[in-house]
Design a protein around this motif. Structure first.
Motif, PDB file in Angstrom:
ATOM      1  N   TYR A  81      -1.935  -6.424  -2.527  1.00 48.37           N
ATOM      2  CA  TYR A  81      -0.973  -6.504  -3.536  1.00 48.37           C
ATOM      3  C   TYR A  81      -1.203  -6.532  -5.276  1.00 48.37           C
ATOM      4  CZ  TYR A  81       4.396  -6.348  -4.061  1.00 48.37           C
ATOM      5  OH  TYR A  81       5.472  -6.582  -4.084  1.00 48.37           O
ATOM      6  N   VAL A  82      -0.035  -7.054  -5.471  1.00 47.28           N
ATOM      7  CA  VAL A  82      -0.252  -7.484  -7.144  1.00 47.28           C
ATOM      8  C   VAL A  82       0.893  -8.404  -6.936  1.00 47.28           C
ATOM      9  CG1 VAL A  82      -0.180  -7.763  -9.503  1.00 47.28           C
ATOM     10  CG2 VAL A  82      -0.813  -5.571  -8.257  1.00 47.28           C
ATOM     11  N   GLY A  83       0.289 -10.169  -7.324  1.00 46.18           N
ATOM     12  CA  GLY A  83       1.021 -11.344  -7.119  1.00 46.18           C
ATOM     13  C   GLY A  83       1.358 -11.516  -6.026  1.00 46.18           C
ATOM     14  N   ASP A 214       8.629 -12.411  -6.985  1.00 50.80           N
ATOM     15  CA  ASP A 214       7.924 -10.895  -6.512  1.00 50.80           C
ATOM     16  C   ASP A 214       8.090  -9.976  -7.851  1.00 50.80           C
ATOM     17  OD1 ASP A 214       6.551  -8.198  -5.384  1.00 50.80           O
ATOM     18  OD2 ASP A 214       7.671  -8.865  -3.175  1.00 50.80           O
ATOM     19  N   GLY A 215       7.359  -9.822  -8.428  1.00 57.24           N
ATOM     20  CA  GLY A 215       6.993  -8.577  -9.394  1.00 57.24           C
ATOM     21  C   GLY A 215       6.578  -7.486  -9.105  1.00 57.24           C
ATOM     22  N   GLY A 216       5.319  -7.140  -7.901  1.00 57.48           N
ATOM     23  CA  GLY A 216       4.322  -6.287  -7.527  1.00 57.48           C
ATOM     24  C   GLY A 216       4.341  -5.718  -8.698  1.00 57.48           C
ATOM     25  N   GLY A 217       3.359  -6.862  -9.711  1.00 56.99           N
ATOM     26  CA  GLY A 217       2.611  -5.955 -11.296  1.00 56.99           C
ATOM     27  C   GLY A 217       2.986  -5.206 -11.556  1.00 56.99           C
ATOM     28  N   LYS A 218       4.770  -4.400 -11.453  1.00 65.00           N
ATOM     29  CA  LYS A 218       5.738  -3.731 -12.017  1.00 65.00           C
ATOM     30  C   LYS A 218       6.302  -4.284 -12.879  1.00 65.00           C
ATOM     31  CE  LYS A 218       4.553  -0.083  -8.477  1.00 65.00           C
ATOM     32  NZ  LYS A 218       5.072   0.803  -7.599  1.00 65.00           N
ATOM     33  N   ALA A 219       7.385  -5.661 -12.603  1.00 65.09           N
ATOM     34  CA  ALA A 219       8.036  -6.038 -13.338  1.00 65.09           C
ATOM     35  C   ALA A 219       7.573  -7.656 -13.421  1.00 65.09           C
ATOM     36  CB  ALA A 219       9.586  -5.757 -12.449  1.00 65.09           C
ATOM     37  N   ARG A 220       8.827  -8.294 -14.590  1.00 66.51           N
ATOM     38  CA  ARG A 220       8.319  -9.616 -14.902  1.00 66.51           C
ATOM     39  C   ARG A 220       8.917 -11.019 -14.062  1.00 66.51           C
ATOM     40  NH1 ARG A 220      10.107  -7.247 -19.391  1.00 66.51           N
ATOM     41  NH2 ARG A 220       8.903  -7.343 -21.517  1.00 66.51           N
ATOM     42  N   ALA A 221       7.561 -11.842 -13.602  1.00 68.12           N
ATOM     43  CA  ALA A 221       7.798 -13.194 -12.102  1.00 68.12           C
ATOM     44  C   ALA A 221       6.768 -13.162 -12.465  1.00 68.12           C
ATOM     45  CB  ALA A 221       7.845 -12.087 -11.113  1.00 68.12           C
ATOM     46  N   VAL A 289      12.631 -12.149  -6.221  1.00 61.24           N
ATOM     47  CA  VAL A 289      12.121 -10.566  -5.911  1.00 61.24           C
ATOM     48  C   VAL A 289      12.778  -9.407  -7.841  1.00 61.24           C
ATOM     49  CG1 VAL A 289      11.980  -8.839  -4.572  1.00 61.24           C
ATOM     50  CG2 VAL A 289      12.539 -10.943  -4.190  1.00 61.24           C
ATOM     51  N   SER A 290      11.467  -9.033  -7.482  1.00 61.95           N
ATOM     52  CA  SER A 290      12.213  -7.844  -9.277  1.00 61.95           C
ATOM     53  C   SER A 290      10.887  -6.669  -9.288  1.00 61.95           C
ATOM     54  CB  SER A 290      11.807  -8.894 -10.510  1.00 61.95           C
ATOM     55  OG  SER A 290      10.945  -8.989 -10.148  1.00 61.95           O
ATOM     56  N   ASN A 291      10.812  -6.759  -8.379  1.00 57.95           N
ATOM     57  CA  ASN A 291       9.810  -5.667  -7.897  1.00 57.95           C
ATOM     58  C   ASN A 291      10.444  -4.398  -8.154  1.00 57.95           C
ATOM     59  OD1 ASN A 291       8.096  -3.540  -6.806  1.00 57.95           O
ATOM     60  ND2 ASN A 291       7.095  -4.886  -5.988  1.00 57.95           N
ATOM     61  N   PRO A 292      11.066  -3.244  -8.506  1.00 60.00           N
ATOM     62  CA  PRO A 292      12.282  -2.418  -8.641  1.00 60.00           C
ATOM     63  C   PRO A 292      11.622  -1.206  -7.034  1.00 60.00           C
ATOM     64  CG  PRO A 292       9.823  -1.898 -10.115  1.00 60.00           C
ATOM     65  CD  PRO A 292      10.132  -3.366  -9.907  1.00 60.00           C
ATOM     66  N   ASP A 293       9.964  -1.553  -6.711  1.00 66.27           N
ATOM     67  CA  ASP A 293      10.200  -0.920  -5.649  1.00 66.27           C
ATOM     68  C   ASP A 293      11.241  -1.552  -4.276  1.00 66.27           C
ATOM     69  OD1 ASP A 293       8.794   0.996  -6.646  1.00 66.27           O
ATOM     70  OD2 ASP A 293       6.615  -0.026  -5.998  1.00 66.27           O
ATOM     71  N   LYS A 294      11.489  -2.834  -4.666  1.00 61.58           N
ATOM     72  CA  LYS A 294      12.091  -3.677  -3.456  1.00 61.58           C
ATOM     73  C   LYS A 294      13.656  -3.434  -3.712  1.00 61.58           C
ATOM     74  CE  LYS A 294       7.673  -5.990  -2.330  1.00 61.58           C
ATOM     75  NZ  LYS A 294       7.275  -7.352  -1.633  1.00 61.58           N
ATOM     76  N   GLU A 309       4.812  -0.607 -19.998  1.00 57.23           N
ATOM     77  CA  GLU A 309       3.549   0.705 -19.447  1.00 57.23           C
ATOM     78  C   GLU A 309       1.955  -0.046 -19.304  1.00 57.23           C
ATOM     79  OE1 GLU A 309       2.197   3.829 -17.124  1.00 57.23           O
ATOM     80  OE2 GLU A 309       4.741   3.137 -17.548  1.00 57.23           O
ATOM     81  N   ALA A 310       1.945  -0.559 -20.966  1.00 58.78           N
ATOM     82  CA  ALA A 310       0.285  -0.738 -21.310  1.00 58.78           C
ATOM     83  C   ALA A 310       0.086  -1.648 -20.177  1.00 58.78           C
ATOM     84  CB  ALA A 310      -0.267  -1.456 -22.320  1.00 58.78           C
ATOM     85  N   ARG A 311       1.129  -2.786 -19.606  1.00 61.79           N
ATOM     86  CA  ARG A 311       0.549  -4.505 -18.920  1.00 61.79           C
ATOM     87  C   ARG A 311       0.936  -2.864 -17.230  1.00 61.79           C
ATOM     88  NH1 ARG A 311       1.985  -9.006 -19.102  1.00 61.79           N
ATOM     89  NH2 ARG A 311       0.663  -8.717 -17.329  1.00 61.79           N
ATOM     90  N   LEU A 312       1.428  -2.429 -17.335  1.00 64.82           N
ATOM     91  CA  LEU A 312       1.065  -1.586 -16.087  1.00 64.82           C
ATOM     92  C   LEU A 312       0.242  -0.998 -15.357  1.00 64.82           C
ATOM     93  CD1 LEU A 312       4.667   0.649 -15.547  1.00 64.82           C
ATOM     94  CD2 LEU A 312       4.049  -1.838 -14.671  1.00 64.82           C
ATOM     95  N   ARG A 313      -0.993  -0.603 -16.385  1.00 70.43           N
ATOM     96  CA  ARG A 313      -2.417  -0.372 -16.352  1.00 70.43           C
ATOM     97  C   ARG A 313      -2.692  -0.949 -16.238  1.00 70.43           C
ATOM     98  NH1 ARG A 313       0.112   3.617 -20.536  1.00 70.43           N
ATOM     99  NH2 ARG A 313      -0.861   2.092 -22.297  1.00 70.43           N
ATOM    100  N   GLU A 314      -2.527  -2.084 -16.703  1.00 66.16           N
ATOM    101  CA  GLU A 314      -3.871  -3.141 -16.434  1.00 66.16           C
ATOM    102  C   GLU A 314      -4.095  -3.901 -15.494  1.00 66.16           C
ATOM    103  OE1 GLU A 314      -2.896  -5.762 -19.367  1.00 66.16           O
ATOM    104  OE2 GLU A 314      -2.870  -4.525 -21.362  1.00 66.16           O
ATOM    105  N   THR A 315      -2.366  -3.940 -14.769  1.00 61.36           N
ATOM    106  CA  THR A 315      -2.332  -4.414 -13.614  1.00 61.36           C
ATOM    107  C   THR A 315      -2.524  -3.146 -12.116  1.00 61.36           C
ATOM    108  OG1 THR A 315      -0.186  -3.815 -12.951  1.00 61.36           O
ATOM    109  CG2 THR A 315      -0.419  -5.591 -14.000  1.00 61.36           C
ATOM    110  N   ARG A 316      -3.112  -2.153 -12.822  1.00 60.69           N
ATOM    111  CA  ARG A 316      -3.548  -1.191 -11.463  1.00 60.69           C
ATOM    112  C   ARG A 316      -5.333  -1.397 -10.977  1.00 60.69           C
ATOM    113  NH1 ARG A 316      -0.302   3.341 -14.130  1.00 60.69           N
ATOM    114  NH2 ARG A 316       2.413   2.559 -13.569  1.00 60.69           N
TER     115      ARG A 316
END
Length: 316
Positions: A81-83, A214-221, A289-294, A309-316
């Motif tokens: 899990y990211v973060g 918790d942003g899950g690598g998808k939101a700012r946290a 919690v800002s992870n949109p999946d949650k 989107e560029a940051r999203l690719r970096e965290t994958r």
């Protein structure tokens, strides 16, 4: 001869079953799926003529064991899990009451407590939660988990030591007076945060306050938890100021039995959830919690907190 299974009465156990499943998984969606699978199992047993004398025991056993299996399969995903990982928030408010099983969630399943449970193995988590949170006696814990009573006693003692080593054990469900105090403190805290009143906020933080995000690598946290009070205030006020500049607003709610707020955008979509862990009139921890999946189970999700989107690719 046992009485026929009454599926109508069994539906009344949903609040308890959801609480057990959520306590095991920390996920609202997974908890709902587990409860549904348990009821499907009960229905199938009924359809083939199997007499179940104690539907409640059947369902709690099914939910607990499904939860154990889920945790075993989810452990690899948690490790990658990211973060920082936080549980999915259960939000209750006047305009967002949610399903009954959410509204009746045991107050003792706070976000801080669920994070502590992550230190346990799946079986330890089940035994500890059934005994500590739901008050099951050892024979029932043994029946539910499929372990011997003596083994359950050993597992519980071991789990309690591991929880104590991981951090302070969460308080029991707040008394009405403490609940009212927590709600008032949260209102004052969020008003001060919105106004950028740094000194007022510092006065409300416990010396050992911790800010989790918790942003899950998808939101700012924040990348990892922060413990220095001034830094906590700076991060919280700065993040809130940025979101408010994008049209966001705070809505007071109760999260896992604790005071908190939804941060929603101009269209009312959820951007983040913030929970305050209030102890002895001070904020001991902040969980954001800002992870949109949650957040999807709460309502439509905003994109104002998402990473580019560029940051999203970096965290994958």
């Amino acid at each position: 001869m046992p009485e026929p299974t009454d599926l109508g009465d069994a539906a009344g156990y949903r609040p308890l079953l959801f609480s057990i499943a959520y306590g095991m998984t920390g996920s609202v969606g997974d908890a709902e799926d587990i409860v549904q699978d348990a009821f499907l199992g009960l229905t199938r047993a009924h359809q083939v003529g199997t007499e179940i004398a104690a539907p409640k025991a059947y369902l709690t056993t099914s939910v607990t064991r499904l939860g154990i299996n889920h945790l075993r399969s989810a452990r690899v995903r948690r490790e990658t899990y990211v973060g920082e990982w936080l549980p999915e928030p259960v939000v209750v408010s006047a305009d967002r009451p949610g399903p009954a099983e959410h509204a009746e969630l045991a107050d003792s399943l706070s976000m801080a407590f669920l994070v502590l449970l992550e230190a346990l193995s799946p079986v330890e988590r089940a035994v500890f939660m059934l005994r500590e949170v739901f008050g099951y006696d050892y024979p029932d814990v043994a029946r539910t988990t499929g372990k011997s009573e003596a083994n359950c006693r050993q597992i519980f003692a071991r789990a309690r030591k591991r929880i104590a080593a991981a951090g302070p054990v969460a308080d029991s469900a707040p008394a009405p007076a403490r609940r009212a105090e927590g709600g008032e403190l949260a209102r004052t805290f969020f008003e001060a945060a919105a106004g950028g009143e740094m000194d007022a906020l510092l006065g409300m933080l416990a010396p050992g306050v911790v800010f989790h995000g918790d942003g899950g690598g998808k939101a700012r946290a924040i990348g990892k938890s922060v413990t220095e009070p001034l830094r906590v205030v700076q991060l919280f006020v700065g993040g809130l100021r940025r979101l408010r500049s994008l049209g966001a607003a705070l809505r007071p709610v109760w999260i896992n039995g604790r005071p908190g707020a939804l941060i929603v955008d101009a269209e009312g979509r959820v951007a983040s959830v913030v929970e305050l862990d209030v102890v002895d009139g001070m904020v001991r921890a902040i969980h954001s919690v800002s992870n949109p999946d949650k957040l999807g189970h709460i309502g439509p999700v905003s994109d104002i907190a998402r990473l580019p989107e560029a940051r999203l690719r970096e965290t994958r």
